[in-house]
Write an enzyme that holds these catalytic residues in place. Structure first.
Site, PDB file in Angstrom:
ATOM      1  N   HIS A  63       0.844  -1.197   0.000  1.00 36.43           N
ATOM      2  CA  HIS A  63       0.000   0.000   0.000  1.00 36.43           C
ATOM      3  C   HIS A  63       0.878   1.245   0.000  1.00 36.43           C
ATOM      4  O   HIS A  63       2.078   1.178   0.255  1.00 36.43           O
ATOM      5  CB  HIS A  63      -0.950  -0.002   1.199  1.00 36.43           C
ATOM      6  CG  HIS A  63      -0.259   0.141   2.526  1.00 36.43           C
ATOM      7  ND1 HIS A  63       0.570  -0.832   3.026  1.00 36.43           N
ATOM      8  CD2 HIS A  63      -0.276   1.139   3.446  1.00 36.43           C
ATOM      9  CE1 HIS A  63       1.029  -0.442   4.217  1.00 36.43           C
ATOM     10  NE2 HIS A  63       0.537   0.749   4.487  1.00 36.43           N
ATOM     11  N   ASP A  67       6.023   4.532   4.774  1.00 32.00           N
ATOM     12  CA  ASP A  67       6.950   3.535   5.318  1.00 32.00           C
ATOM     13  C   ASP A  67       6.996   2.272   4.450  1.00 32.00           C
ATOM     14  O   ASP A  67       7.836   1.398   4.679  1.00 32.00           O
ATOM     15  CB  ASP A  67       6.612   3.192   6.787  1.00 32.00           C
ATOM     16  CG  ASP A  67       5.160   2.806   7.024  1.00 32.00           C
ATOM     17  OD1 ASP A  67       4.285   3.242   6.256  1.00 32.00           O
ATOM     18  OD2 ASP A  67       4.897   2.063   7.991  1.00 32.00           O
TER      19      ASP A  67
HETATM   20 ZN   LIG Z   1       3.101   0.656   7.685  1.00 31.53          ZN
END
Ligand SMILES: [Zn+2]
Length: 301
Positions: A63, A67
């Protein structure tokens, strides 16, 4: 000799810490490398881990939170700078195409490598390679998120004792393997079933059907456990798992080696994640991931 190992490049959720880089992982599967969720700093972690741009054949992004994806810009440019000789395929949620475009073309550079974009819009099979089938399943997170699974087709393992009993040796071993029978003797008579290996990568999600489907029967399950069980309400709110939830999923799915990662910076004692996954009843091998560790896939059953 085929190498199958999981190389951990980073293990921090949301923000890097002094001891953990943003996410990033390379799965070596025979001659191929699959890079998962390259967060910020992945290019430098690759250097520390002995992973070259040439090692990457495929990129899978679960996604588009930073991060899990900010490293795409650097990694893609590095692949091009190094003139990687093979094409590279990228999978990512189709709804995040604009983010992928921005990261791919974040700054000026010379494109030398064929990077195929294969966005994921639904559950299903993404690719069939020689030694695995790659599938994606939808997860449950505030932004669209997909987990990935590699399944090696089941095969058969030759049994020397049975070969000897039927007097099959030398080049005939290869023949019966390829052709399925030889002089009235079938492959089944001289071999035993060899279950294919299964690997799943489950990142940023609450408990949902997709998590269980991805984890089912895995030799290795890499799964986020952002939170500890005492913060289960926070985990659900933010679309994450706790260590206990991850442990229970792995127990119920019959996972052989569980790898916990993607830790919130609020916790200082990594062993707490292991304790809670064990308390949930998981009895297989367990690794609380640390940056730059390499974890071999378990030997075949
Ligand atoms: Zn994450």
């Amino acid at each position: 000799m085929s190498v199958r190992e999981f190389v951990v490049l980073g293990t921090a959720s949301q923000v890097p810490t002094r001891h953990r880089n943003h996410n990033g992982y390379l799965l070596r599967w025979d001659g191929e490398g699959i890079l998962f969720d390259p967060g910020e700093g992945t290019q430098r972690q690759m250097l520390h881990a002995g992973v070259a741009a040439h090692d990457i054949n495929r990129i899978c992004v679960t996604h588009f939170h930073g991060d899990h994806s900010l490293g795409l810009a650097g990694v893609i440019q590095r692949i091009n700078l190094d003139g990687v000789p093979h094409p590279v395929t990228a999978h990512y949620p189709a709804s995040g195409q604009k983010f992928f475009d921005r990261l791919r073309y974040a700054t000026a550079y010379r494109e030398t490598v064929r990077l195929a974009e294969e966005p994921v819009a639904a559950d299903g099979t993404l690719a069939r390679a020689a030694s695995y089938v790659l599938d994606a399943r939808r997860l449950s997170h505030p932004v669209e998120s997909f987990g990935y699974r590699l399944t090696e087709p089941d095969g058969r393992r030759m049994v020397p004792r049975l070969l000897a009993r039927h007097g099959i040796k030398g080049p005939d071993v290869g023949r019966i393997q390829r052709e399925g029978r030889l002089d009235g003797i079938t492959l089944e008579e001289v071999s035993e079933p060899k279950p294919g290996q299964r690997f799943a990568f489950v990142m940023d999600t609450r408990l949902c059907e997709g998590v269980d489907a991805l984890a089912e029967g895995c030799d290795m399950l890499v799964i986020e456990s952002t939170f500890l069980d005492e913060d289960a309400a926070l985990a659900t709110d933010h679309g994450h798992l706790t260590a206990g939830q991850a442990g229970r999923v792995a127990r119920d799915a019959g996972v052989r080696h569980l790898v916990l990662t993607h830790f919130s910076q609020r916790y200082t004692d990594p062993s707490a994640f292991e304790r809670q996954a064990r308390a949930a009843g998981f009895e297989g091998e367990l690794t609380v991931a640390a940056d730059l560790v390499r974890i071999p896939l378990p030997k075949r059953a």
